[in-house]
Design a protein around this motif. Structure first.
Motif, PDB file in Angstrom:
ATOM      1  N   UNK A  17       0.815  -1.194   0.000  1.00  0.00           N
ATOM      2  CA  UNK A  17       0.000   0.000   0.000  1.00  0.00           C
ATOM      3  C   UNK A  17       0.856   1.254   0.000  1.00  0.00           C
ATOM      4  N   UNK A  18       0.299   2.297  -0.611  1.00  0.00           N
ATOM      5  CA  UNK A  18       0.944   3.580  -0.613  1.00  0.00           C
ATOM      6  C   UNK A  18       0.484   4.432   0.558  1.00  0.00           C
ATOM      7  N   UNK A  19       0.660   5.705   0.405  1.00  0.00           N
ATOM      8  CA  UNK A  19       0.345   6.664   1.447  1.00  0.00           C
ATOM      9  C   UNK A  19      -1.150   6.976   1.419  1.00  0.00           C
ATOM     10  N   UNK A  20      -1.855   6.625   2.502  1.00  0.00           N
ATOM     11  CA  UNK A  20      -3.312   6.804   2.544  1.00  0.00           C
ATOM     12  C   UNK A  20      -3.685   8.284   2.521  1.00  0.00           C
ATOM     13  N   UNK A  21      -2.911   9.110   3.238  1.00  0.00           N
ATOM     14  CA  UNK A  21      -3.212  10.541   3.257  1.00  0.00           C
ATOM     15  C   UNK A  21      -3.111  11.133   1.853  1.00  0.00           C
ATOM     16  N   UNK A  22      -2.065  10.726   1.120  1.00  0.00           N
ATOM     17  CA  UNK A  22      -1.913  11.231  -0.242  1.00  0.00           C
ATOM     18  C   UNK A  22      -3.008  10.696  -1.158  1.00  0.00           C
ATOM     19  N   UNK A  24      -6.109  10.106  -0.266  1.00  0.00           N
ATOM     20  CA  UNK A  24      -7.292  10.926   0.014  1.00  0.00           C
ATOM     21  C   UNK A  24      -7.119  12.323  -0.568  1.00  0.00           C
ATOM     22  N   UNK A  25      -5.913  12.888  -0.437  1.00  0.00           N
ATOM     23  CA  UNK A  25      -5.643  14.206  -1.018  1.00  0.00           C
ATOM     24  C   UNK A  25      -5.898  14.202  -2.519  1.00  0.00           C
ATOM     25  N   UNK A  26      -5.412  13.150  -3.183  1.00  0.00           N
ATOM     26  CA  UNK A  26      -5.582  13.060  -4.627  1.00  0.00           C
ATOM     27  C   UNK A  26      -7.060  12.961  -4.993  1.00  0.00           C
ATOM     28  N   UNK A  27      -7.798  12.198  -4.223  1.00  0.00           N
ATOM     29  CA  UNK A  27      -9.228  12.058  -4.479  1.00  0.00           C
ATOM     30  C   UNK A  27      -9.920  13.423  -4.442  1.00  0.00           C
ATOM     31  N   UNK A  28      -9.568  14.234  -3.456  1.00  0.00           N
ATOM     32  CA  UNK A  28     -10.152  15.571  -3.357  1.00  0.00           C
ATOM     33  C   UNK A  28      -9.700  16.459  -4.521  1.00  0.00           C
ATOM     34  N   UNK A  29      -8.434  16.340  -4.897  1.00  0.00           N
ATOM     35  CA  UNK A  29      -7.928  17.153  -6.003  1.00  0.00           C
ATOM     36  C   UNK A  29      -8.673  16.857  -7.305  1.00  0.00           C
ATOM     37  N   UNK A  30      -8.966  15.585  -7.536  1.00  0.00           N
ATOM     38  CA  UNK A  30      -9.605  15.203  -8.794  1.00  0.00           C
ATOM     39  C   UNK A  30     -11.084  15.539  -8.828  1.00  0.00           C
ATOM     40  N   UNK A  76      -8.672   5.334  -7.076  1.00  0.00           N
ATOM     41  CA  UNK A  76      -9.576   4.389  -6.410  1.00  0.00           C
ATOM     42  C   UNK A  76     -10.210   5.045  -5.193  1.00  0.00           C
ATOM     43  N   UNK A  77     -11.323   4.501  -4.779  1.00  0.00           N
ATOM     44  CA  UNK A  77     -11.969   4.906  -3.540  1.00  0.00           C
ATOM     45  C   UNK A  77     -11.263   4.201  -2.392  1.00  0.00           C
ATOM     46  N   UNK A  78     -10.724   4.948  -1.423  1.00  0.00           N
ATOM     47  CA  UNK A  78      -9.981   4.308  -0.330  1.00  0.00           C
ATOM     48  C   UNK A  78     -10.792   3.292   0.457  1.00  0.00           C
ATOM     49  N   UNK A  79     -12.124   3.337   0.338  1.00  0.00           N
ATOM     50  CA  UNK A  79     -12.970   2.415   1.096  1.00  0.00           C
ATOM     51  C   UNK A  79     -13.169   1.077   0.390  1.00  0.00           C
ATOM     52  N   UNK A  80     -12.727   0.964  -0.857  1.00  0.00           N
ATOM     53  CA  UNK A  80     -12.944  -0.272  -1.604  1.00  0.00           C
ATOM     54  C   UNK A  80     -11.722  -1.177  -1.509  1.00  0.00           C
ATOM     55  N   UNK A  81     -11.922  -2.457  -1.831  1.00  0.00           N
ATOM     56  CA  UNK A  81     -10.825  -3.418  -1.873  1.00  0.00           C
ATOM     57  C   UNK A  81     -10.193  -3.395  -3.270  1.00  0.00           C
TER      58      UNK A  81
END
Length: 246
Positions: A17-22, A24-30, A76-81
């Motif tokens: 896994x990568x950085x979860x904070x990043x 989420x940040x990317x998700x908001x940016x997009x 991806x959505x952080x909540x999905x597998x």
């Protein structure tokens, strides 16, 4: 894009896994519309994309309209597998295959497209794009006067890695040029503050059928290299020494 299948996501992805904070940040940016994405958005995107969690899409690799091969990643959505694809973790594998990388190609307009050279720059300089370097400015006509003192040598591994040489050599051979050579020249080398350098290839328009074909060859070489590099083609017979096989 047309599909090719020589990248097996199941075998090649590290899955770490990568950085979860990043992520989420990317998700908001997009979520920000394309028309509202300014220079700050670009800087934030580049700060987050390299370590966030992505996912390989179908097809895993595709040839785009520019004829280059890109790995096809999507957010991806952080909540999905999902099986994580992290650029930093997969960088060596992407580079070894000679690929670029597209982010969210399934959209009407992809969110970002990295050339192979952009990814190489991340490997070499820890950033996708470099603004300040010793390379000459782009857009200027390249002239090498006979009476000008220049320092000639071979680009180091930190400038032109062996793997990159291989990709360029194979491309040139595919294009019918089996004797591709390269050298690095430095001008004003006595003063670090004014020194400039250029990558020179023994490729000239007369070696190809048309000027357009020559431009395409040079553009392809550029695609494999960081964007701040300056390259030029020079007749091998016009210089006394310096060229060596790519």
């Amino acid at each position: 894009m047309s599909t090719i299948h020589f990248f097996d996501a199941n075998k090649s992805s590290s899955g770490s896994l990568g950085n979860l904070e990043k992520t989420i940040n990317l998700q908001h940016l997009l979520e920000i519309p394309l028309r509202s994405r300014n220079q700050k958005w670009v800087a934030d995107f580049l700060d987050n994309i390299d370590e966030c969690n992505l996912q390989l899409a179908e097809p895993e690799v595709a040839v785009a309209n520019d004829s280059f091969a890109y790995m096809n990643a999507r957010t991806v959505d952080p909540e999905t597998n999902f099986k994580a694809f992290v650029i930093r973790n997969e960088l060596d594998r992407i580079l070894s295959n000679g690929f670029g990388l597209v982010i969210n190609a399934h959209k009407d307009q992809p969110d970002w497209i990295f050339s192979h050279g952009d990814l190489l720059n991340l490997k070499l300089r820890n950033e996708f794009y470099t603004d300040d370097s010793a390379f000459s400015e782009h857009g200027k006509d390249f002239v090498l006067p006979k009476d000008e003192k220049v320092l000639v040598g071979q680009p180091s591994e930190e400038i032109l890695p062996a793997q990159t040489r291989t990709h360029i050599r194979e491309f040139l051979a595919y294009s019918g040029m089996n004797n591709g050579k390269v050298m690095l020249i430095a001008r004003n080398y006595d003063d670090d503050s004014t020194m400039t350098q250029d990558l020179i290839f023994n490729i000239t328009p007369k070696m190809l059928a048309t000027q357009d074909a020559y431009v395409q060859v040079m553009n392809t070489i550029s695609w494999f290299l960081p964007r701040h590099y300056s390259i030029a083609g020079v007749d091998e017979l016009s210089v006394e020494s310096g060229f060596e096989q790519i």
